[in-house]
Design an enzyme around this catalytic site. Structure first.
Site, PDB file in Angstrom:
ATOM      1  N   ASN A   1      -1.223   6.356   8.495  1.00 26.16           N
ATOM      2  CA  ASN A   1      -2.119   7.442   8.922  1.00 26.16           C
ATOM      3  C   ASN A   1      -3.531   6.897   9.147  1.00 26.16           C
ATOM      4  O   ASN A   1      -4.490   7.649   9.187  1.00 26.16           O
ATOM      5  CB  ASN A   1      -2.122   8.587   7.903  1.00 26.16           C
ATOM      6  CG  ASN A   1      -2.694   8.164   6.572  1.00 26.16           C
ATOM      7  OD1 ASN A   1      -2.792   6.958   6.292  1.00 26.16           O
ATOM      8  ND2 ASN A   1      -3.083   9.111   5.743  1.00 26.16           N
TER       9      ASN A   1
ATOM     10  N   ASP B   1       1.194  10.664   7.190  1.00 27.44           N
ATOM     11  CA  ASP B   1       0.573  10.436   5.886  1.00 27.44           C
ATOM     12  C   ASP B   1       1.703  10.435   4.846  1.00 27.44           C
ATOM     13  O   ASP B   1       2.537  11.340   4.841  1.00 27.44           O
ATOM     14  CB  ASP B   1      -0.403  11.592   5.628  1.00 27.44           C
ATOM     15  CG  ASP B   1      -1.097  11.482   4.275  1.00 27.44           C
ATOM     16  OD1 ASP B   1      -0.718  10.600   3.468  1.00 27.44           O
ATOM     17  OD2 ASP B   1      -2.013  12.292   4.031  1.00 27.44           O
TER      18      ASP B   1
ATOM     19  N   THR C   1      -0.386  -5.303  -8.020  1.00 27.74           N
ATOM     20  CA  THR C   1      -1.414  -6.337  -7.992  1.00 27.74           C
ATOM     21  C   THR C   1      -1.387  -7.090  -9.317  1.00 27.74           C
ATOM     22  O   THR C   1      -1.141  -6.492 -10.374  1.00 27.74           O
ATOM     23  CB  THR C   1      -2.820  -5.764  -7.743  1.00 27.74           C
ATOM     24  OG1 THR C   1      -3.779  -6.756  -8.080  1.00 27.74           O
ATOM     25  CG2 THR C   1      -3.083  -4.529  -8.581  1.00 27.74           C
TER      26      THR C   1
ATOM     27  N   SER D   1     -10.155  -1.366 -12.924  1.00 27.93           N
ATOM     28  CA  SER D   1     -10.858  -0.384 -12.081  1.00 27.93           C
ATOM     29  C   SER D   1      -9.914   0.804 -11.940  1.00 27.93           C
ATOM     30  O   SER D   1      -8.730   0.704 -12.286  1.00 27.93           O
ATOM     31  CB  SER D   1     -11.143  -0.963 -10.693  1.00 27.93           C
ATOM     32  OG  SER D   1      -9.929  -1.067  -9.959  1.00 27.93           O
TER      33      SER D   1
ATOM     34  N   TYR E   1      -8.773   1.829  -9.248  1.00 25.13           N
ATOM     35  CA  TYR E   1      -7.745   1.384  -8.307  1.00 25.13           C
ATOM     36  C   TYR E   1      -6.611   0.680  -9.068  1.00 25.13           C
ATOM     37  O   TYR E   1      -5.431   0.951  -8.858  1.00 25.13           O
ATOM     38  CB  TYR E   1      -8.358   0.447  -7.261  1.00 25.13           C
ATOM     39  CG  TYR E   1      -7.383  -0.562  -6.708  1.00 25.13           C
ATOM     40  CD1 TYR E   1      -6.358  -0.161  -5.849  1.00 25.13           C
ATOM     41  CD2 TYR E   1      -7.464  -1.918  -7.050  1.00 25.13           C
ATOM     42  CE1 TYR E   1      -5.447  -1.077  -5.357  1.00 25.13           C
ATOM     43  CE2 TYR E   1      -6.559  -2.846  -6.559  1.00 25.13           C
ATOM     44  CZ  TYR E   1      -5.546  -2.425  -5.717  1.00 25.13           C
ATOM     45  OH  TYR E   1      -4.639  -3.329  -5.237  1.00 25.13           O
ATOM     46  N   HIS E   2      -7.008  -0.232  -9.970  1.00 20.23           N
ATOM     47  CA  HIS E   2      -5.976  -0.946 -10.734  1.00 20.23           C
ATOM     48  C   HIS E   2      -5.175   0.015 -11.621  1.00 20.23           C
ATOM     49  O   HIS E   2      -3.969  -0.156 -11.807  1.00 20.23           O
ATOM     50  CB  HIS E   2      -6.613  -2.060 -11.579  1.00 20.23           C
ATOM     51  CG  HIS E   2      -7.086  -3.223 -10.755  1.00 20.23           C
ATOM     52  ND1 HIS E   2      -8.380  -3.297 -10.263  1.00 20.23           N
ATOM     53  CD2 HIS E   2      -6.441  -4.324 -10.312  1.00 20.23           C
ATOM     54  CE1 HIS E   2      -8.492  -4.413  -9.562  1.00 20.23           C
ATOM     55  NE2 HIS E   2      -7.342  -5.062  -9.571  1.00 20.23           N
TER      56      HIS E   2
ATOM     57  N   LYS F   1      -2.410   1.468  -9.696  1.00 19.54           N
ATOM     58  CA  LYS F   1      -1.257   0.559  -9.559  1.00 19.54           C
ATOM     59  C   LYS F   1      -0.413   0.564 -10.847  1.00 19.54           C
ATOM     60  O   LYS F   1       0.817   0.485 -10.790  1.00 19.54           O
ATOM     61  CB  LYS F   1      -1.740  -0.862  -9.269  1.00 19.54           C
ATOM     62  CG  LYS F   1      -2.368  -1.031  -7.885  1.00 19.54           C
ATOM     63  CD  LYS F   1      -1.297  -1.079  -6.804  1.00 19.54           C
ATOM     64  CE  LYS F   1      -1.869  -1.483  -5.453  1.00 19.54           C
ATOM     65  NZ  LYS F   1      -0.892  -1.410  -4.376  1.00 19.54           N
TER      66      LYS F   1
ATOM     67  N   TYR G   1     -19.964 -13.471  -8.296  1.00 17.51           N
ATOM     68  CA  TYR G   1     -20.518 -12.480  -9.220  1.00 17.51           C
ATOM     69  C   TYR G   1     -20.585 -13.042 -10.631  1.00 17.51           C
ATOM     70  O   TYR G   1     -19.611 -13.655 -11.112  1.00 17.51           O
ATOM     71  CB  TYR G   1     -19.670 -11.207  -9.228  1.00 17.51           C
ATOM     72  CG  TYR G   1     -19.456 -10.546  -7.877  1.00 17.51           C
ATOM     73  CD1 TYR G   1     -20.306 -10.803  -6.794  1.00 17.51           C
ATOM     74  CD2 TYR G   1     -18.427  -9.638  -7.696  1.00 17.51           C
ATOM     75  CE1 TYR G   1     -20.102 -10.189  -5.565  1.00 17.51           C
ATOM     76  CE2 TYR G   1     -18.221  -9.005  -6.476  1.00 17.51           C
ATOM     77  CZ  TYR G   1     -19.060  -9.304  -5.412  1.00 17.51           C
ATOM     78  OH  TYR G   1     -18.860  -8.674  -4.196  1.00 17.51           O
TER      79      TYR G   1
ATOM     80  N   VAL H   1     -17.390  -4.454 -14.275  1.00 18.48           N
ATOM     81  CA  VAL H   1     -17.239  -4.669 -15.719  1.00 18.48           C
ATOM     82  C   VAL H   1     -16.003  -5.534 -15.880  1.00 18.48           C
ATOM     83  O   VAL H   1     -14.869  -5.076 -15.723  1.00 18.48           O
ATOM     84  CB  VAL H   1     -17.072  -3.326 -16.464  1.00 18.48           C
ATOM     85  CG1 VAL H   1     -16.824  -3.564 -17.950  1.00 18.48           C
ATOM     86  CG2 VAL H   1     -18.306  -2.449 -16.261  1.00 18.48           C
ATOM     87  N   GLU H   2     -16.216  -6.799 -16.099  1.00 20.65           N
ATOM     88  CA  GLU H   2     -15.091  -7.732 -16.197  1.00 20.65           C
ATOM     89  C   GLU H   2     -15.560  -8.974 -16.946  1.00 20.65           C
ATOM     90  O   GLU H   2     -16.759  -9.237 -17.040  1.00 20.65           O
ATOM     91  CB  GLU H   2     -14.589  -8.145 -14.801  1.00 20.65           C
ATOM     92  CG  GLU H   2     -15.624  -8.914 -13.995  1.00 20.65           C
ATOM     93  CD  GLU H   2     -15.142  -9.349 -12.602  1.00 20.65           C
ATOM     94  OE1 GLU H   2     -14.026  -8.987 -12.219  1.00 20.65           O
ATOM     95  OE2 GLU H   2     -15.909 -10.043 -11.920  1.00 20.65           O
TER      96      GLU H   2
END
Lengths: 416, 509
Positions: free
Chosen positions: B116, B158, B228, B272, B274-275, B278, B348, B421-422
């Site tokens: 989509n 979608d 991931t 995150s 996002y993670h 997953k 970073y 934050v890692e």
């Protein structure tokens, strides 16, 4: 005026049984027909099992043409066992050969899954999914309404009481009759082929009950055939003068005296070697020259046909001769087990001969030939069944025929 | 001449693994094939039978024909391949989806896909674009047809639109489903509430709906789902990142007592929202396999990079997208873009973060191997799809080295305040045994070689110009605190001037 064909199949009923029961008055309708018509022993297929026999009945051809040699097959290039169904039939059934004729086909074994036809088709066993066993699909609701079932649950015969088994047999027979009646009037058909299969079940499980008139279930057994006779009477009453009416069975039945594990025999004689890994036919190792599938189909373990195949073309003849001698010598308490040994070219011809067993063994009375793998003993008592197939089916037809010894392959030719 | 017989990784897989096999039930084969299947009940004490959708003439049979024995599976470079296998790619317009579609079409698969255009929209939202130009889907499909002579069956759908997805699945009846249709960005998911929710909705809920559709329409089809490696985090204890489930001999000790952990899911430590999406997918899929006998490989992919596959290289019009912005530009891709326009490569914090990586071409090889070696009914398995581990500061050095030595570019490196934050220095051990040992995967792409190819493409005038146009989108402004601000520069230095420091990655294959 059209020449209609009505064929009633009674699966697994030997000539002797129906002859005997009709003579005794258990099957008066059949008796009357038998007196007025042609009634003969009909040779079953080789081997004499329902899937092969019915495939020959509906195509008019031998297994070398239609490709069905048994209920099981080993898939080429593997040792996996398959159960060929209607998709595996390599010749056309009579209703597909003459699509201009309208046919009603009910409960013919090995015709699952159904295919489109001019008419109606309800498959017989082995059929696991009713939806794929019925054409056209719009019949399904009506059949569900009359609680149609393809087969009786044979587990019941093993796990439940005989009373329950009989109850089931009679229940399914009633449903079958209802279905015949309903479909008789459903369309203006040319061919009506309906099969009763409970007869095969009752004979397998309770042949000893038939033979022993002191058995407490003997009269229930007899009653079952009386009910079948009522169905025959019902059909008879609806026949028109010009109709061809055939009643037949696909194979006979007799008492089992001894199971014979032919693969164990081959193993003991050094023709078959089995690995401890894997299961069933996948246990066959490259030290093997031959193996057997039910009932007496012998296959050479050919190179380029099976994963562990070692028999080369140039050695086939010699091994076949050795095997013929080997099986001819097989005895149980001085009694010869094998009556006749056929090489495939003697009995089969046609496009599917390549897939045929290299030898087919026909047993002497009472011996039940088995292809089980890894059994400890060659000879065993059968624990569940008392009846086994034999080659003596029967044929009844309401006119004179020119055949001395009709076979299952002749039926299509007898249809009007 | 001696004939060398090459054993293909999936040759001993059987009908149990094959999507054409449909479980039919039991047959009690004592006499006359007397049978009665009890719907939905399969007892392994009796004959278990299947029907083959591709070889209906076999009737019912035991599900133990191997791929090597079956005439529907034919040997090819990557293993036995199911003839004209029907494959559905969810997210077919993306960086990976498009690349895989071309690869599979070229290999003779029947490829279908949905998209989509979320990725196009999200990159546009960021004010960026793919620096390698790609055309509209209709045009891409036309070119693919022209080059490979094969239609890719595309629908704009979608994944959240259950009715349409179901209808398309019923029409195509895919034999495997590759699921790339997720928003693959940690910073995007951390931007603000709307973005966090959008990621979870798009990723978690759509995948959950997908599982119900597969259950209903195609339970025999395998789901190859992109996860991931980041799901596992970076355990500061140095505990290896196993492949999703603990190995059989893993144990846990506590107060003098000991238990086996074999087969249990390993800890997840997402970094995150996002993670987290997953990780949530992982558990939803695991449960679906358990409840409904679905089958799935969860692919814990390392950070992807690169521009090359044989198919992408055939015609410029076939190329896949290439993003460089802070949301969607993966680290190596971004480094090369920065080097091309001679702005410092940005790392970073300390820059000692270690990650697993895989080149586009190798990732495609893995996916094909997974597609043609499907799991068994009910099997959920995890693979760590990684071909090497690298420290980010080392990678910056590698990119800089190629840029300077091969392309005479002026490349610098700069350390920025870490917006995330890692842990920016940590031990890192990754177990990645399944792909090489069970699926025959051997990485083909060398890091420097692919970096060089990327330079070649990104230095093309049109592409370089498109990088220049969007260079302002490269620098990070999205913090894990949900604020938007520029990051402070901590240090700027010349490549080759830093000593190798910190933990060394351990890659266990």
């Amino acid at each position: 005026m059209k020449n209609r064909n009505i064929i009633l199949g009674i699966d697994g009923v030997p000539f002797d049984l129906i002859n005997n029961l009709s003579d005794k008055g258990v099957m008066p309708n059949f008796k009357q027909l038998k007196n007025e018509a042609t009634f003969k022993v009909m040779k079953s297929s080789i081997p004499h099992v329902s899937s092969v026999s019915w495939s020959s009945i509906i195509t008019g051809e031998n297994p070398g043409e239609h490709g069905i040699y048994g209920f099981t097959e080993i898939i080429k290039n593997t040792y996996s066992m398959s159960f060929p169904n209607f998709n595996a039939l390599k010749s056309k059934s009579f209703w597909h050969k003459k699509p201009e004729k309208k046919s009603v086909i009910i409960n013919v074994p090995s015709t699952y899954p159904v295919k489109e036809l001019n008419g109606i088709h309800i498959a017989g066993f082995v059929a696991l999914d009713l939806e794929k066993g019925i054409y056209p699909k719009n019949l399904i609701p009506k059949l569900k309404e009359i609680k149609y079932e393809i087969d009786i649950d044979v587990k019941l015969a093993k796990q439940q009481s005989k009373d329950f088994f009989f109850k089931e047999l009679f229940r399914i027979l009633k449903i079958r009759e209802k279905t015949f009646n309903f479909l008789w009037n459903e369309c203006n058909w040319d061919n009506f082929l309906a099969v009763i299969t409970g007869s095969d079940r009752i004979n397998h499980f309770l042949w000893h009950v038939y033979e022993d008139d002191t058995n407490q279930y003997h009269y229930r057994f007899i009653e079952y055939f009386h009910e079948i006779d009522d169905i025959i009477g019902n059909i008879k009453s609806k026949l028109k003068e010009e109709d061809t009416f055939i009643i037949l069975s696909d194979h006979g039945m007799e008492r089992i005296t001894q199971n014979v594990n032919l693969n164990t025999y081959l193993e003991n004689q050094g023709y078959l070697s089995l690995s401890e890994n894997f299961k069933k036919y996948n246990r066959i190792t490259n030290g093997s020259k031959a193996f057997v599938l039910d009932p007496g189909r012998v296959y050479l373990n050919k190179k380029n046909r099976y994963p562990n195949g070692t028999v080369r073309k140039e050695n086939e003849k010699e091994i076949i001769e050795d095997l013929k001698k080997l099986f001819d010598d097989l005895k149980f308490k001085n009694q010869k087990v094998i009556k006749k040994i056929y090489e495939k070219q003697e009995i089969y011809s046609g496009k599917m001969i390549e897939a045929a067993p290299d030898l087919v063994l026909i047993e002497n009375k009472g011996f039940n030939l088995k292809g089980a793998i890894g059994k400890a003993k060659i000879f065993e008592k059968e624990k569940i069944f008392s009846g086994k197939h034999n080659e003596n089916a029967f044929l009844l037809i309401n006119r004179d025929i020119d055949l001395k010894e009709p076979t299952v392959e002749d039926i299509v030719g007898l249809m009007g | 001449m001696k004939i060398v017989v090459v054993k293909l990784h999936n040759e001993n897989k059987t009908c149990w693994n094959c999507p054409a096999a449909k479980l039919m039930g039991n047959v009690d084969f004592r006499a006359c094939g007397q049978a009665r299947g009890v719907e939905g009940v399969i007892s392994d004490e009796e004959e278990i039978l299947i029907e083959c959708r591709r070889r209906p003439d076999l009737g019912y049979f035991e599900p133990n024909i191997t791929f090597k024995q079956c005439s529907e599976w034919v040997p090819a470079d990557f293993g036995y391949v199911l003839k004209n296998m029907r494959l559905m790619i969810l997210g077919i317009d993306g960086y990976l989806g498009w690349t895989l579609a071309l690869k599979l079409a070229n290999l003779g698969f029947q490829v279908s896909g949905i998209d989509n255009y979320t990725r196009r929209d999200c990159v546009m939202e960021k004010g960026s674009h793919t620096v390698i130009p790609i055309s509209r889907m209709t045009e891409r499909l036309k070119v693919a047809k022209e080059i490979f002579g094969k239609n890719i069956n595309f629908r704009r759908i979608d994944l959240n639109d259950t009715a349409k997805v179901k209808e398309f699945f019923e029409e195509v009846k895919p034999e495997a489903i590759v699921h790339y249709a997720e928003i693959p960005s940690a910073p995007y998911s951390m931007a603000d509430m709307e973005h966090a929710v959008r990621v979870q909705q798009n990723n978690v809920l759509a995948t959950l709906k997908l599982l119900w559709i597969i259950k209903e329409v195609l339970p025999e089809s395998s789901l190859i789902k992109l996860g991931t490696l980041g799901e596992f985090g970076t355990p500061l204890t140095g505990r290896p990142l196993f492949e999703g489930l603990f190995p059989a001999d893993a144990t846990i000790k506590w107060e003098g007592r000991k238990w086996s952990l074999g087969g249990e899911t390993t800890p997840r430590d997402p970094v995150s929202f996002y993670h987290v999406s997953k990780v949530q997918d992982t558990f939803n899929i695991l449960e679906a396999c358990k409840y409904w006998w679905l089958r799935s490989y969860d692919v814990m992919q390392g950070v992807i990079f690169g521009v090359y596959t044989e198919e992408l290289d055939m015609d410029k019009r076939l190329r896949t997208r290439f993003d460089i912005d802070e949301w969607f530009g993966t680290v190596i891709n971004r480094f090369v873009a920065q080097a091309v326009i001679e702005i410092p490569l940005t790392i970073y914090g300390k820059g000692e973060q270690i990650r697993g990586f895989i080149a586009l071409n190798d990732a495609m090889q893995c996916m094909i191997r997974l597609i043609i070696s499907p799991p068994e009914p009910g099997q959920y398995d995890v693979v760590n799809q990684v071909s090497g581990l690298h420290k980010l500061s080392d990678l910056a050095e590698s990119v800089a080295k190629v840029g300077i030595n091969k392309f005479e570019l002026d490349v610098k490196i700069q350390r920025l305040e870490n917006p995330r934050v890692e842990a920016d220095a940590h031990p890192f051990e990754v177990v990645s045994r399944k792909l090489p040992r069970s699926f025959g995967f051997t990485p083909q792409v060398k890091l420097e070689e692919e970096i060089e190819r990327m330079f070649e493409v990104l230095l093309e005038p049109e592409v370089k110009n498109r990088i220049e146009m969007k260079k302002h989108t490269i620098m990070p402004v999205t913090t894990w605190q949900g604020e938007k601000r520029e990051m402070k520069t901590l240090e700027k230095y010349d490549p080759g001037t830093k000593k190798i420091a910190g933990h060394k990655p351990i890659f266990d294959t």
